[in-house]
Design a protein around this motif. Structure first.
Motif, short mmCIF file in Angstrom:
data_model
loop_
_atom_site.label_atom_id
_atom_site.label_comp_id
_atom_site.label_asym_id
_atom_site.label_seq_id
_atom_site.Cartn_x
_atom_site.Cartn_y
_atom_site.Cartn_z
N LEU A 173 0.81 -1.22 0.00
CA LEU A 173 0.00 0.00 0.00
C LEU A 173 0.84 1.27 0.00
N ASN A 174 1.92 1.27 0.81
CA ASN A 174 2.74 2.47 0.89
C ASN A 174 3.80 2.52 -0.21
N GLN A 175 3.62 1.68 -1.24
CA GLN A 175 4.56 1.59 -2.35
C GLN A 175 6.01 1.47 -1.87
N PRO A 176 6.28 0.38 -1.13
CA PRO A 176 7.62 0.23 -0.56
C PRO A 176 8.62 -0.16 -1.66
N LYS A 177 9.88 0.16 -1.38
CA LYS A 177 10.90 -0.24 -2.35
C LYS A 177 11.25 -1.69 -2.17
N ILE A 178 11.03 -2.19 -0.94
CA ILE A 178 11.42 -3.57 -0.66
C ILE A 178 10.24 -4.33 -0.10
N LEU A 179 10.01 -5.51 -0.62
CA LEU A 179 8.97 -6.38 -0.09
C LEU A 179 9.64 -7.58 0.56
N LEU A 180 9.38 -7.77 1.87
CA LEU A 180 9.96 -8.89 2.59
C LEU A 180 8.86 -9.90 2.87
N ALA A 181 9.08 -11.16 2.50
CA ALA A 181 8.05 -12.16 2.73
C ALA A 181 8.67 -13.38 3.39
N ASP A 182 8.07 -13.82 4.48
CA ASP A 182 8.59 -14.96 5.25
C ASP A 182 7.64 -16.14 5.06
N GLU A 183 8.06 -17.15 4.32
CA GLU A 183 7.24 -18.31 4.03
C GLU A 183 5.85 -17.93 3.55
N PRO A 184 5.74 -17.09 2.51
CA PRO A 184 4.41 -16.60 2.11
C PRO A 184 3.51 -17.72 1.61
N THR A 185 4.09 -18.83 1.18
CA THR A 185 3.25 -19.90 0.66
C THR A 185 3.21 -21.09 1.61
N GLY A 186 3.79 -20.91 2.77
CA GLY A 186 3.90 -22.00 3.73
C GLY A 186 2.55 -22.57 4.14
N ASN A 187 1.54 -21.76 4.04
CA ASN A 187 0.23 -22.20 4.47
C ASN A 187 -0.75 -22.36 3.31
N LEU A 188 -0.21 -22.45 2.12
CA LEU A 188 -1.10 -22.50 0.95
C LEU A 188 -0.88 -23.78 0.15
N ASP A 189 -1.91 -24.18 -0.58
CA ASP A 189 -1.76 -25.34 -1.47
C ASP A 189 -1.01 -24.92 -2.73
N SER A 190 -0.74 -25.84 -3.55
CA SER A 190 0.15 -25.56 -4.69
C SER A 190 -0.47 -24.57 -5.67
N THR A 191 -1.78 -24.65 -5.90
CA THR A 191 -2.43 -23.73 -6.83
C THR A 191 -2.28 -22.30 -6.33
N ASN A 192 -2.66 -22.12 -5.07
CA ASN A 192 -2.58 -20.79 -4.48
C ASN A 192 -1.14 -20.31 -4.43
N SER A 193 -0.22 -21.25 -4.11
CA SER A 193 1.19 -20.89 -4.07
C SER A 193 1.64 -20.38 -5.42
N ALA A 194 1.25 -21.04 -6.47
CA ALA A 194 1.62 -20.63 -7.82
C ALA A 194 1.12 -19.22 -8.13
N ALA A 195 -0.11 -18.96 -7.66
CA ALA A 195 -0.67 -17.65 -7.89
C ALA A 195 0.13 -16.57 -7.18
N ILE A 196 0.58 -16.90 -5.95
CA ILE A 196 1.37 -15.93 -5.18
C ILE A 196 2.69 -15.66 -5.88
N ILE A 197 3.30 -16.75 -6.38
CA ILE A 197 4.58 -16.57 -7.08
C ILE A 197 4.41 -15.69 -8.30
N ASP A 198 3.35 -15.93 -9.06
CA ASP A 198 3.04 -15.07 -10.21
C ASP A 198 2.89 -13.62 -9.77
N LEU A 199 2.23 -13.49 -8.64
CA LEU A 199 1.97 -12.14 -8.14
C LEU A 199 3.28 -11.41 -7.83
N PHE A 200 4.23 -12.09 -7.20
CA PHE A 200 5.53 -11.47 -6.92
C PHE A 200 6.17 -11.00 -8.21
N GLU A 201 6.12 -11.87 -9.17
CA GLU A 201 6.69 -11.56 -10.48
C GLU A 201 6.06 -10.29 -11.05
N GLN A 202 4.74 -10.29 -10.96
CA GLN A 202 3.99 -9.16 -11.52
C GLN A 202 4.32 -7.86 -10.79
#
Ligand code: ATP
Ligand code: MG
Lengths: 236, 632
Positions: A173-202
């Protein structure tokens, strides 16, 4: 590196945005000193997508927290976006964190009694972002993660993947220069995990955000510019 | 720092997070504060109501009763000096009596003269006392009093000068020392009053008859009452008036309403009609002759058939029952010599302090004023009230207003009867004075600084402490003390309530803050400053407090209002009864809002709430956010 070299010109400059110099951080537990980070030196460039890898207890989370200014090193220096964060007061550090860093957690941590839109607005509250601007950004970000029609829902009414996407745009939201993520997909299934990875890329492509992810997920590691593997608080 | 509106948004989530705990805390704290608020409203109401009723009668005035000690008090009579004086008077008296007897040509046996002093043997030791039966002792006392006059009004004025007195009023006890008065019911005299009737100076239950300054009596005078100039104006208690009107006593289980109706009836009847009571006053000689007439008639009747019986030479007869005249003489067969001897004896007795002339006077009193009865109360509430308030000037005595007495056409003769001096100085009460002050403080200071308290030690003689002083006429001073006491009790209660509420709120807020640790950590990671966290909890606490304040105010007001609605009417009746405030439409209310005081309570609620927040929040922001995030 080629694939990340898109619209963002900054990435081409390879300006180091995170510089870690001989950082030591140890915890004292029952007279025993555990060196969580043991003399790490490291430099990450603006717009880079870095994955921190390593077995459990190797110091990934600790390193993220040091970079995010949630923790301070025992020795060594950490320079983020040209600022030596060791010298910042708690107040300045908080302001710095609010503007420069976005945090994403394994367990999402949305406030259950706030609607999704409001949840995403929270970091803007601390930086006193104008209400109108906040709403606008929420709207834009929600569109990116496909949650436009869910902004009036409470977290309990959403799926894990949706929640984590919301948590990620909250961090943006605050348009940070750095995004830090700790196990962002640790609690997600593979489909959702894939979506998150795409999102990082985007995100990286759209905003040029430097992304540092601590994870065991090989799918994320596969998309990273660089993989840094830790062992016993040191880079191997 | 975070905007207020945003802080409210986040604080609201905390109110929703622990609903049961929050609700219980709000209810408990609200009840505590509500009780305090109700107590404040009710005590304000009661105090105000008491003050309103207190404006009746002599209340709301600050009067100090003052009386100088009889100079013979304080052990004077057993001093060697006085014994010597009495013994000297005894010797002188015998010489004087012997001379007078010789002059008048009558017999006088000095051996029968009571000795001025008596010697008593107590446990082997001889102690000498004054013999109060002897005229010599009375003469000695008279002389002592002349030499040691009691401090007078001027000295009282001097003593009070520094305390801003606003009036000095006298209150004189009517004498009647040499006789008694009995009621002529239905206009005729009862020649054989019972002991009880003889003892009582006036009407049953009343112990004294006072002549009081109009400043003291004015509040009790009934509107529009006038006397015919020969009736003696009199203020009596409601219960006395009830008796004079011939109203039967109310049964003991009569309701408040019955009592109230009764005093209204008494008030109406005494205001609308001249209620009079006629008495016959006889001095001791007059009464003696009446007694003699009765016993002689008795004796003659008993000896009707006894030929040897010789009737007394002087036979008294009863006067007409409605006349209050002296006894008639039915027959006087005394010889000229006998009469001469008797006349000489009378003159001799009169010279040495005995009353020999019969005095009697028909005295008609008219009720011109009513004073509260000592107790009309039939409930604990009114008992309580009457101990707090209630005008006590006329307690146990009927009062003649001095100004109205002076206006009587027969003022001089009535005064000579009612205010006759007692020849025995020991029985003479010094005049009562009332000193009026404009406030309780002056009155109280005057009493503490100037009152002679330990009479037996004779400290009244100590410089500057010449008078017995007591707060009197009403309980205004006591009332003020009571108000202060109520204030201090309320103050203590406030402290208690605040402490309890702070404990409850601290533990509740403490737990909420503790439960919010991870959230705090997340917020800190998202850029929240410590001040933002404090602001969120402050707003959260404020929301709680506002809820608590609103509920306490509503419940407190409601409770006080309920009490007022439920008991107010009865209390009004009770209070009216107590103050005999018949001609008023005053109401007694348990409900009175003192905005300033309630404002103070609200401020106290806010402060104690914020105080409850301080410790948990400070502890929270000192924590390391990472640690809190790790705790899963
Ligand atoms: N607050 C703390 N107190 C004590 N020891 C700590 C603390 N935080 C981390 N450690 C220790 O430091 C070391 C590194 O921990 P860290 O959480 O960084 O590991 P990690 O690589 O993130 O592990 P994981 O993959 O399981 O999340 C571990 O041995 C851990 O026990
Ligand atoms: Mg970790």
């Amino acid at each position: 590196m080629e694939q990340t070299n898109t619209e963002t010109s900054v990435a081409n400059d390879k300006r180091p945005i995170v510089v870690i110099d001989k950082v030591v951080r140890s915890y004292k537990v029952k007279k025993q000193t555990i060196p969580a980070i043991n003399g790490i030196s490291l430099s990450i460039n603006e717009g880079e997508f870095v994955v921190l890898n390593g077995s459990s207890g190797s110091g990934k989370s600790t390193l993220l927290q040091l970079i995010g200014g949630l923790d301070k090193p025992d020795s060594g220096n950490i320079t983020i976006d040209g600022v030596d964060i060791k010298k910042l007061s708690d107040h300045k550090l908080s302001l710095f964190r609010g503007k420069t860093i976005g945090f994403v957690f394994q367990f999402f941590y949305l406030q259950p009694f706030l609607r999704l839109g409001r949840n995403i607005e929270v970091p803007g509250m601390f930086t006193r972002l104008k209400r109108k601007e906040r709403k606008l950004r929420v709207k834009q970000l929600a569109e990116i993660v496909g949650l436009s029609d869910r902004l009036n829902h409470f977290p309990a009414e959403l799926s894990g993947g949706q929640i984590q996407r919301a948590a990620i745009v909250r961090a943006l939201l605050n348009q940070p220069k750095i995004l830090l993520a700790d196990e962002p997909t640790g609690n997600l299934d593979s489909t959702n995990s894939a979506a998150i990875i795409d999102l990082f890329e985007q995100i990286r492509q759209q905003f040029g955000t430097t992304i540092i992810v601590a994870t065991h997920d090989p799918n994320i590691a596969a998309r990273a510019d660089r993989i840094i593997t830790l062992k016993d608080g040191a880079i191997i | 720092m975070i905007r207020l509106s945003d802080a409210i948004v986040i604080a609201a989530t905390k109110l929703r997070t622990h609903r049961i705990r929050t609700t219980i805390t709000i209810i408990l704290s609200s009840l505590l504060f509500a009780a305090l608020i109700a107590a404040i409203i009710i005590t304000t109401g009661v105090t105000k109501s008491v003050a309103v009723f207190n404006n009746q009668g002599l209340n709301n005035r600050y009067l100090v009763w003052a009386q100088a000690d009889n100079p013979l008090f304080g052990g004077v009579l057993s001093t060697k000096e006085f014994i010597t004086l009495a013994q000297q008077k005894g010797k002188d008296l015998i010489i004087a009596k012997q001379a007078e007897a010789k002059k008048l040509g009558i017999d006088y046996n000095a051996g029968n003269e009571p000795s001025a002093t008596l010697t008593e043997s107590m446990s082997g030791q001889n102690s000498v006392h004054v013999n109060f039966q002897s005229y010599a002792a009375i003469e000695a006392m008279q002389e002592y009093v002349k030499q040691h006059p009691s401090p007078d009004l001027n000295e009282l004025k001097q003593a009070a000068a520094n305390y801003h007195p606003i009036g000095f009023y006298s209150s004189i006890m009517a004498g009647l020392s040499n006789g008694n008065m009995s009621i002529m019911s239905n206009g005729s005299e009862n020649f054989t009053p019972t002991d009880d009737q003889r003892v009582s100076l006036l009407f049953p239950g009343q112990t004294s008859l006072m002549v009081d300054d109009s400043h003291l009596t004015q509040p009790f005078i009934l509107p529009g009452t006038t006397t015919n100039g020969s009736n003696i104006p009199l203020i009596v208690s409601y219960s006395t008036a009830e008796g004079l009107l011939g109203l039967p006593k109310l049964p003991s289980n009569a309701s408040t309403k019955d009592h109230y109706d009764r005093i209204q009836q008494v008030y109406r009847q005494t205001t609308n009609n001249a209620v009079t009571v006629t008495t016959c006053y006889r001095n001791s000689v007059s009464q003696q002759q009446i007694d003699q007439a009765i016993s002689q008639a008795d004796e003659i009747a008993r000896n009707k058939s006894n030929k040897d019986y010789q009737k007394p030479s002087l036979i008294y007869g009863l006067p007409a029952a409605n006349s209050c005249n002296k006894a008639t003489i039915i027959s006087d067969k005394r010889t000229a010599a006998e009469k001469k001897t008797q006349a000489a004896q009378d003159q001799f007795d009169a010279t040495f302090g005995q009353v020999v002339v019969p005095v009697q006077q028909k005295l008609t009193f008219q009720v011109v004023g009513l004073s509260p009865s000592t107790s009309n109360s039939n409930t604990t509430f009114s008992d309580l009230l009457s101990s707090i308030v209630g005008s006590s000037l006329t307690d146990g005595s009927d009062v003649i207003p001095a100004d109205l007495l002076d206006k009587m056409s027969t003022a001089t003769s009535v005064k000579s009867t009612l205010l006759a001096d007692n020849s025995n100085p020991l029985a003479v009460a010094n005049p009562n004075y009332y000193v009026e002050f404009s406030n309780a403080n002056d009155a109280r200071r005057f009493i503490t600084d100037k009152s002679c308290t330990t009479r037996m030690e004779g400290t009244c003689a100590s410089p500057g402490r010449l008078f017995q002083l007591t707060a009197s006429g009403n309980n205004s001073i006591a009332l003020q003390d009571l108000q202060q006491k109520i204030a201090s009790v309320l103050g203590l209660a406030t402290i208690g309530v605040v402490v309890l509420a702070v404990i409850i709120m601290t533990s509740m807020i403490g737990r909420t803050v503790a439960d919010g640790r991870r959230e705090t950590a997340v917020f800190r990671a998202l850029g929240a400053k410590r001040s933002d966290i404090v602001a969120i909890y402050a707003v959260y606490t404020l929301c709680l407090i506002i809820l608590i304040a609103i509920i306490s105010l509503a419940v407190g007001l409601g409770a006080a209002y309920g009490l007022d609605a439920y008991y107010g009417q009865d209390a009004t009746l009770q209070a009216k009864l107590l103050f005999d405030a018949v001609n008023t439409n005053l109401t007694f209310r348990f409900f009175s809002i003192n905005i300033a005081l309630l404002g103070v309570v609200v401020v106290i609620i806010v402060i104690s709430g914020l105080f409850s927040m301080v410790i948990p929040t400070l502890r929270n922001i000192r924590r390391n956010p990472i640690q809190d995030m790790r705790e899963e």
